[in-house]
Design a protein around this motif. Structure first.
Motif, PDB file in Angstrom:
ATOM      1  N   LEU A  27       0.828  -1.212   0.000  1.00  0.00           N
ATOM      2  CA  LEU A  27       0.000   0.000   0.000  1.00  0.00           C
ATOM      3  C   LEU A  27       0.861   1.260   0.000  1.00  0.00           C
ATOM      4  O   LEU A  27       0.557   2.226  -0.706  1.00  0.00           O
ATOM      5  CB  LEU A  27      -0.943  -0.002   1.200  1.00  0.00           C
ATOM      6  N   ALA A  28       1.931   1.248   0.785  1.00  0.00           N
ATOM      7  CA  ALA A  28       2.820   2.410   0.837  1.00  0.00           C
ATOM      8  C   ALA A  28       3.505   2.630  -0.514  1.00  0.00           C
ATOM      9  O   ALA A  28       3.616   3.763  -0.985  1.00  0.00           O
ATOM     10  CB  ALA A  28       3.861   2.226   1.938  1.00  0.00           C
ATOM     11  N   VAL A  30       2.411   1.774  -3.485  1.00  0.00           N
ATOM     12  CA  VAL A  30       1.441   2.274  -4.460  1.00  0.00           C
ATOM     13  C   VAL A  30       1.259   3.777  -4.317  1.00  0.00           C
ATOM     14  O   VAL A  30       1.111   4.498  -5.300  1.00  0.00           O
ATOM     15  CB  VAL A  30       0.085   1.547  -4.314  1.00  0.00           C
ATOM     16  N   ARG A  31       1.306   4.268  -3.096  1.00  0.00           N
ATOM     17  CA  ARG A  31       1.142   5.708  -2.854  1.00  0.00           C
ATOM     18  C   ARG A  31       2.391   6.498  -3.292  1.00  0.00           C
ATOM     19  O   ARG A  31       2.285   7.613  -3.748  1.00  0.00           O
ATOM     20  CB  ARG A  31       0.884   5.971  -1.374  1.00  0.00           C
ATOM     21  N   ILE A  32       3.569   5.870  -3.158  1.00  0.00           N
ATOM     22  CA  ILE A  32       4.828   6.546  -3.486  1.00  0.00           C
ATOM     23  C   ILE A  32       5.099   6.542  -4.990  1.00  0.00           C
ATOM     24  O   ILE A  32       5.521   7.549  -5.548  1.00  0.00           O
ATOM     25  CB  ILE A  32       6.006   5.868  -2.734  1.00  0.00           C
ATOM     26  N   SER A  35       1.343   7.061 -10.468  1.00  0.00           N
ATOM     27  CA  SER A  35       0.086   6.384 -10.755  1.00  0.00           C
ATOM     28  C   SER A  35       0.123   5.733 -12.136  1.00  0.00           C
ATOM     29  O   SER A  35       0.565   6.339 -13.106  1.00  0.00           O
ATOM     30  CB  SER A  35      -1.057   7.393 -10.682  1.00  0.00           C
ATOM     31  N   SER A  40      -0.962  -2.058  -9.265  1.00  0.00           N
ATOM     32  CA  SER A  40      -1.953  -2.107  -8.196  1.00  0.00           C
ATOM     33  C   SER A  40      -1.294  -2.600  -6.922  1.00  0.00           C
ATOM     34  O   SER A  40      -0.223  -3.208  -6.939  1.00  0.00           O
ATOM     35  CB  SER A  40      -3.106  -3.032  -8.575  1.00  0.00           C
ATOM     36  N   ASP A  41      -1.951  -2.363  -5.805  1.00  0.00           N
ATOM     37  CA  ASP A  41      -1.418  -2.816  -4.527  1.00  0.00           C
ATOM     38  C   ASP A  41      -1.345  -4.342  -4.457  1.00  0.00           C
ATOM     39  O   ASP A  41      -0.430  -4.903  -3.869  1.00  0.00           O
ATOM     40  CB  ASP A  41      -2.229  -2.238  -3.367  1.00  0.00           C
TER      41      ASP A  41
END
Length: 193
Positions: A27-28, A30-32, A35, A40-41
């Protein structure tokens, strides 16, 4: 009193922590990362798991490859718990997921009302028909759940809780076109199934 299967025990904690750490890292990342529709996560979590399992990191965290031993390492019970209960709960939750940003308050109330009425109704109708046909209750539970929620994913999630047999699980998942009751055409030369 015996602890229910769906509540993790002390032996499950290391495996749950490992799975949670890999999920949080995915999850971290994917945010960093920039896009992308290809990223995907879930994909990142799978890649992280493969990296941990196939590199020297495996020895650092003392993770053993699956073998003949049921519990090759301290993580095995928790990873198995994740694969059985956490994954199935997530699949059910995904089946119930609604993009609320597309709807206003009136539409959401209507959707909730339809869900509140249709899900128990489908369950009741399935059980009424199942008892008329003399079907086992676990099979009817699988058919009702698959119809009410999200198909095969719900059937697989409900099967261990309902106490269904593998054959009943297969019947609930199988499509009508490939049904054991369908008769092949004479032109195909296929025999009865």
């Amino acid at each position: 009193m015996r602890r229910p299967q769906w509540i993790p025990g002390r032996a499950d904690l290391p495996g749950l922590a490992l799975a949670g750490a890999l999920g949080a890292a995915a999850l971290a990342l994917v945010r960093i990362l920039p896009s992308s529709p290809l990223l995907s996560d879930v994909l990142i979590a799978l890649l992280l798991g493969a990296v941990v399992l196939n590199t020297p990191l495996r020895r650092i965290v003392r993770l053993e490859l699956p073998g003949e031993e049921r519990e090759p390492d301290v993580y095995a019970p928790g990873v198995r718990f994740c694969g059985k209960w956490v994954l199935r709960a997530a699949i059910i939750a995904m089946g119930l997921k609604v993009q609320t940003s597309f709807f206003g308050g009136v539409e959401l109330a209507l959707i909730a009302g339809v869900g509140i009425i249709s899900m128990p109704s489908a369950f009741f109708v399935a059980h009424a028909l199942g008892s008329l046909l003399g079907l086992r209750r676990p099979l009817v539970d699988l058919l009702a759940g698959g119809t009410m929620i999200c198909g095969a994913s719900a059937v697989n999630a409900i099967a261990p809780v309902a106490g269904a047999r593998r054959g009943e699980q297969g019947i609930a998942i199988r499509s009508p076109r490939g049904s054991v009751w369908s008769r092949p055409s004479r032109a195909s030369g296929a025999a009865w199934r």
